[in-house]
Write an enzyme that holds these catalytic residues in place. Sequence first.
Site, PDB file in Angstrom:
ATOM      1  N   HIS A  95       3.581   2.896  -6.782  1.00 15.30           N
ATOM      2  CA  HIS A  95       4.973   2.468  -7.026  1.00 15.30           C
ATOM      3  C   HIS A  95       5.663   3.413  -7.992  1.00 15.30           C
ATOM      4  CE1 HIS A  95       3.924   0.495 -10.924  1.00 15.30           C
ATOM      5  NE2 HIS A  95       2.832   0.079 -10.314  1.00 15.30           N
ATOM      6  N   ASP A  97       8.461   2.553  -9.764  1.00 10.10           N
ATOM      7  CA  ASP A  97       9.057   1.882 -10.923  1.00 10.10           C
ATOM      8  C   ASP A  97       8.042   1.680 -12.045  1.00 10.10           C
ATOM      9  OD1 ASP A  97       7.744  -0.051  -9.253  1.00 10.10           O
ATOM     10  OD2 ASP A  97       8.848  -1.671 -10.222  1.00 10.10           O
ATOM     11  N   ASP A 128       0.200   3.534 -15.316  1.00 12.61           N
ATOM     12  CA  ASP A 128       0.707   2.570 -14.325  1.00 12.61           C
ATOM     13  C   ASP A 128       2.015   3.057 -13.727  1.00 12.61           C
ATOM     14  OD1 ASP A 128       1.212   0.312 -12.869  1.00 12.61           O
ATOM     15  OD2 ASP A 128       1.710  -0.942 -14.568  1.00 12.61           O
ATOM     16  N   GLU A 162       7.550  -2.730  -7.509  1.00 13.75           N
ATOM     17  CA  GLU A 162       6.290  -3.468  -7.657  1.00 13.75           C
ATOM     18  C   GLU A 162       6.319  -4.331  -8.903  1.00 13.75           C
ATOM     19  OE1 GLU A 162       2.188  -4.424  -8.906  1.00 13.75           O
ATOM     20  OE2 GLU A 162       3.639  -3.240 -10.019  1.00 13.75           O
ATOM     21  N   GLU A 163       6.873  -3.783  -9.984  1.00 12.76           N
ATOM     22  CA  GLU A 163       6.858  -4.503 -11.262  1.00 12.76           C
ATOM     23  C   GLU A 163       7.755  -5.742 -11.249  1.00 12.76           C
ATOM     24  OE1 GLU A 163       4.662  -3.881 -13.266  1.00 12.76           O
ATOM     25  OE2 GLU A 163       4.155  -1.753 -13.227  1.00 12.76           O
ATOM     26  N   GLU A 190      -3.145   0.497  -6.565  1.00  7.91           N
ATOM     27  CA  GLU A 190      -3.521   0.778  -7.943  1.00  7.91           C
ATOM     28  C   GLU A 190      -4.714  -0.060  -8.410  1.00  7.91           C
ATOM     29  OE1 GLU A 190      -0.433  -0.522 -10.760  1.00  7.91           O
ATOM     30  OE2 GLU A 190       0.321  -1.739  -9.125  1.00  7.91           O
ATOM     31  N   HIS A 390       1.534  -1.210 -19.337  1.00  9.64           N
ATOM     32  CA  HIS A 390       2.641  -2.015 -19.897  1.00  9.64           C
ATOM     33  C   HIS A 390       2.646  -2.021 -21.433  1.00  9.64           C
ATOM     34  CE1 HIS A 390       3.128  -4.595 -15.971  1.00  9.64           C
ATOM     35  NE2 HIS A 390       2.823  -3.339 -15.715  1.00  9.64           N
TER      36      HIS A 390
END
EC number: 3.5.1.14
Length: 436
Positions: A95, A97, A128, A162-163, A190, A390
């Site tokens: 992803h 984002d 990530d 995705e997030e 992932e 994150h």
Amino acid sequence: MWFPVIIVSTCILALQEVTAAALASDPAVLLLQEYVQINTTSNNNLTPAVAFWKKLADAEGLPFNVVELNQGYPIVVIKWAGSNSSISSIMLNSHMDVVPAKQEDGWKFPPFSAHIENGVMYGRGTQDMKSVSIQYYEALRRLKANGVTLLRDVYMTLMPDEELGAEKGMIPFLQSEEFAKLNVGVELDEGTSYDIPSIPLFYQDKVVWQIEVTCHGVAAHGSTFPPNSATATGKCANVINRFLKFRDEEYAKYTKAGITDAGPYTSVNLNRINGGVANNVIPASVSLTFDIRLGTSVNEEEFEARINKWIAKAGDNITLTYINKNHQSPATVISDSNPFWKAFSSAAAKINLPIMPMVPPGSTDARHVRRAGYPAFGFSPMPNTPFLLHSVNERLDIEVFLKGIPIYQSIIESLASIPAADVADNLSSYLIYTAD
Ligand SMILES: [Zn+2]
């Protein structure tokens, strides 16, 4: 005696500096830096990221497609053609984002600077999962440069949201004609970092439920004294107590399972409490938001009935709303009856790569893919790396990043070389529903 020792250690230091400088100027590292520097925080304009991938696809003369099923949420598809496009393909998903990051939260360097210090790159997306996107690309580029012909087509797909839950990306993409045309056999997605030598391999994701429970009661002057059974807070206390009792039971399972297998337990967290209008007014309503990740063997209907019972017992006038209610996604079969598992695990064994099949505590886009009927694995080659997805100061050792590229070369070559006859037409035979 001390003199030569100093010379030797100075030499070692100088050598380390030279090596670190050489690693930092590796073209793959520069590419990752450039990608991390594009601020793709969720809901940002992704045009610069799409342009970045177009440039890379063009450099290799690859077919490049942008699928925009929702305006402002582009899905990038890059094709690496194999010798037989009539058989199922390998989908390498990532992803674009990233979750928000602000320097003032305590970042050592600006989160979109991709600054390298002592061989470690700092930046949002380094774990990530921008590193994985670049590793896919570099692995495929090197295979091509080395003259390796893959049997199956390989597609790199890059998702926009995705997030945020994939409502505008992976979920509608799986229903689209563009996806059907890819004729996917297996998807890679992932994984995660852990500070252990083994690399986790996700074969299933947990179900995400987020619920809001609102308790209604008498609204009155703060000096009055209604019983707990009549107030919003009294009812909410009952709800909280019941959920926390269950949480304790599951926590016991969690401590037994350890960090590496989140499948056996259901996590519950009370993440928001809202209510009240003034310090001297008993509130008419209070709401509670719980984030629940169901264990892989939990039956959804039975669990829903349990929640309803807890709420009914907590008092009258309590409402329940589902903010998020995913259904169970199946597990990918991890035995040699699944040719994709066999190809993945044998490639890992060949290069002495310790992989550890597991269920993660969170979830990824792969759950939607499995639910749509395709086997999928989550894998990010970041061994001996603290979990900083994150987090503030998300970072990745560039040596770990670079080592991931030949790992993907081996895995991709193995997956894309599975003979046509080895893969069943019915891909769902490589999936298993664990809560049935
Ligand atoms: Zn991610």
